[in-house]
Scaffold this motif. Sequence first.
Motif, PDB file in Angstrom:
ATOM      1  N   GLU A  58       0.837  -1.211   0.000  1.00  0.00           N
ATOM      2  CA  GLU A  58       0.000   0.000   0.000  1.00  0.00           C
ATOM      3  C   GLU A  58       0.869   1.257   0.000  1.00  0.00           C
ATOM      4  O   GLU A  58       0.519   2.264  -0.639  1.00  0.00           O
ATOM      5  CB  GLU A  58      -0.916  -0.012   1.223  1.00  0.00           C
ATOM      6  CG  GLU A  58      -1.981  -1.105   1.225  1.00  0.00           C
ATOM      7  CD  GLU A  58      -1.444  -2.476   1.608  1.00  0.00           C
ATOM      8  OE1 GLU A  58      -2.201  -3.456   1.488  1.00  0.00           O
ATOM      9  OE2 GLU A  58      -0.256  -2.571   2.021  1.00  0.00           O
ATOM     10  N   THR A  59       2.001   1.199   0.688  1.00  0.00           N
ATOM     11  CA  THR A  59       2.910   2.344   0.723  1.00  0.00           C
ATOM     12  C   THR A  59       3.468   2.646  -0.661  1.00  0.00           C
ATOM     13  O   THR A  59       3.477   3.805  -1.105  1.00  0.00           O
ATOM     14  CB  THR A  59       4.076   2.070   1.699  1.00  0.00           C
ATOM     15  OG1 THR A  59       3.560   1.921   3.021  1.00  0.00           O
ATOM     16  CG2 THR A  59       5.090   3.203   1.674  1.00  0.00           C
ATOM     17  N   THR A 104       0.696   4.075  -2.919  1.00  0.00           N
ATOM     18  CA  THR A 104       0.372   5.464  -2.594  1.00  0.00           C
ATOM     19  C   THR A 104       1.454   6.416  -3.098  1.00  0.00           C
ATOM     20  O   THR A 104       1.154   7.480  -3.657  1.00  0.00           O
ATOM     21  CB  THR A 104       0.191   5.633  -1.075  1.00  0.00           C
ATOM     22  OG1 THR A 104      -0.836   4.761  -0.612  1.00  0.00           O
ATOM     23  CG2 THR A 104      -0.176   7.069  -0.726  1.00  0.00           C
ATOM     24  N   GLN A 130       1.051   6.858  -6.747  1.00  0.00           N
ATOM     25  CA  GLN A 130      -0.109   7.712  -7.025  1.00  0.00           C
ATOM     26  C   GLN A 130       0.220   9.183  -6.789  1.00  0.00           C
ATOM     27  O   GLN A 130      -0.362  10.068  -7.417  1.00  0.00           O
ATOM     28  CB  GLN A 130      -1.292   7.289  -6.154  1.00  0.00           C
ATOM     29  CG  GLN A 130      -1.900   5.946  -6.545  1.00  0.00           C
ATOM     30  CD  GLN A 130      -2.926   5.444  -5.558  1.00  0.00           C
ATOM     31  OE1 GLN A 130      -2.978   5.895  -4.396  1.00  0.00           O
ATOM     32  NE2 GLN A 130      -3.759   4.506  -5.982  1.00  0.00           N
ATOM     33  N   ARG A 136       4.776   2.155   6.441  1.00  0.00           N
ATOM     34  CA  ARG A 136       3.694   3.017   5.938  1.00  0.00           C
ATOM     35  C   ARG A 136       3.891   4.482   6.350  1.00  0.00           C
ATOM     36  O   ARG A 136       3.316   5.380   5.740  1.00  0.00           O
ATOM     37  CB  ARG A 136       2.335   2.491   6.407  1.00  0.00           C
ATOM     38  CG  ARG A 136       2.101   2.555   7.888  1.00  0.00           C
ATOM     39  CD  ARG A 136       0.692   2.094   8.265  1.00  0.00           C
ATOM     40  NE  ARG A 136       0.606   0.652   8.331  1.00  0.00           N
ATOM     41  CZ  ARG A 136      -0.179  -0.081   7.531  1.00  0.00           C
ATOM     42  NH1 ARG A 136      -0.920   0.511   6.619  1.00  0.00           N
ATOM     43  NH2 ARG A 136      -0.218  -1.395   7.673  1.00  0.00           N
ATOM     44  N   VAL A 146       4.977   7.517   3.829  1.00  0.00           N
ATOM     45  CA  VAL A 146       4.058   8.341   3.023  1.00  0.00           C
ATOM     46  C   VAL A 146       3.899   9.750   3.593  1.00  0.00           C
ATOM     47  O   VAL A 146       4.107  10.743   2.860  1.00  0.00           O
ATOM     48  CB  VAL A 146       2.694   7.643   2.865  1.00  0.00           C
ATOM     49  CG1 VAL A 146       1.679   8.594   2.223  1.00  0.00           C
ATOM     50  CG2 VAL A 146       2.843   6.383   2.022  1.00  0.00           C
TER      51      VAL A 146
END
Length: 274
Positions: free
Chosen positions: A153-154, A157, A160, A258, A261
């Motif tokens: 997920e990190t 993101t 993105q 995480r 981010v």
Amino acid sequence: MSIAVVFDSAGTLLRTYRTAKDVITGEVIPHVETTNLTFSSDERVLIALNIHSREVIDADQSMLVSAYLVEHQIGFGISCTRKVLTADEVGEVLYSDTHARIQDLSECIRDVWNCCRKESVLTMNSGVIVNMGLPGIEFTLTVGGRPFSGAKETITTLHQMGVPTFIASGDRVTKLERMADYLGIPRDRVFGVATPSIKAGIIEDLKQEYDTVVMVGDGINDIAAMKKADYAVLTGQQPGERPKRLYDVANQVIAEVREVVPIVQRLQISTQEI
């Protein structure tokens, strides 16, 4: 203003299980920190071997590791060392060793596999620590890893946000590429068998292309790269003690990957204001 983030692999993106065997004493050492073990002696060299775990398990267990490497024409990479050595110097000791047997390496593989076999995503790498003063193989070792919770997920993101991510690690390239595929990091941004000096060189090269380069690491072999980076992050998600000098070079210490981010988000705001 552009930002790039470079991650170490084992212990930073991956929850890592490491087992070593002292081939001189016969002691099996689970949960060992291989870089600390290597750096505890000027004579030690951590080596990644281009071998497959299953083939090692199926091989003649009484065979010398050196003979197996020669017979199968297996290459190696130097992951880290405190000495300045040539590959030929290390190879001469590695391929003529008379201490380590395939059984020693198989014990490490089995121990790590027993810890990791239930993982859905897993990488395994095996290698040795050569002692140039012995001379010969002092330790066999195997490392298994799975992505930390939040790692994928990190990366997603950050991408993105328009922030490219890279991996610079002492692990084998083929294993890293497989993990990078899962995490979503392009293979051309993966640098394997990277010694501390190579990691530092990667940071310097990226600084020519990006305004701010962030290095995220967890071990002593990341110190040189952290010093070169514009912003150094030390992560403590992997259990274990870390030397004080790691904390000294870090701009920030985090508990989970995480947390990278929001750090990058703050850096983006700061660079935009500038």
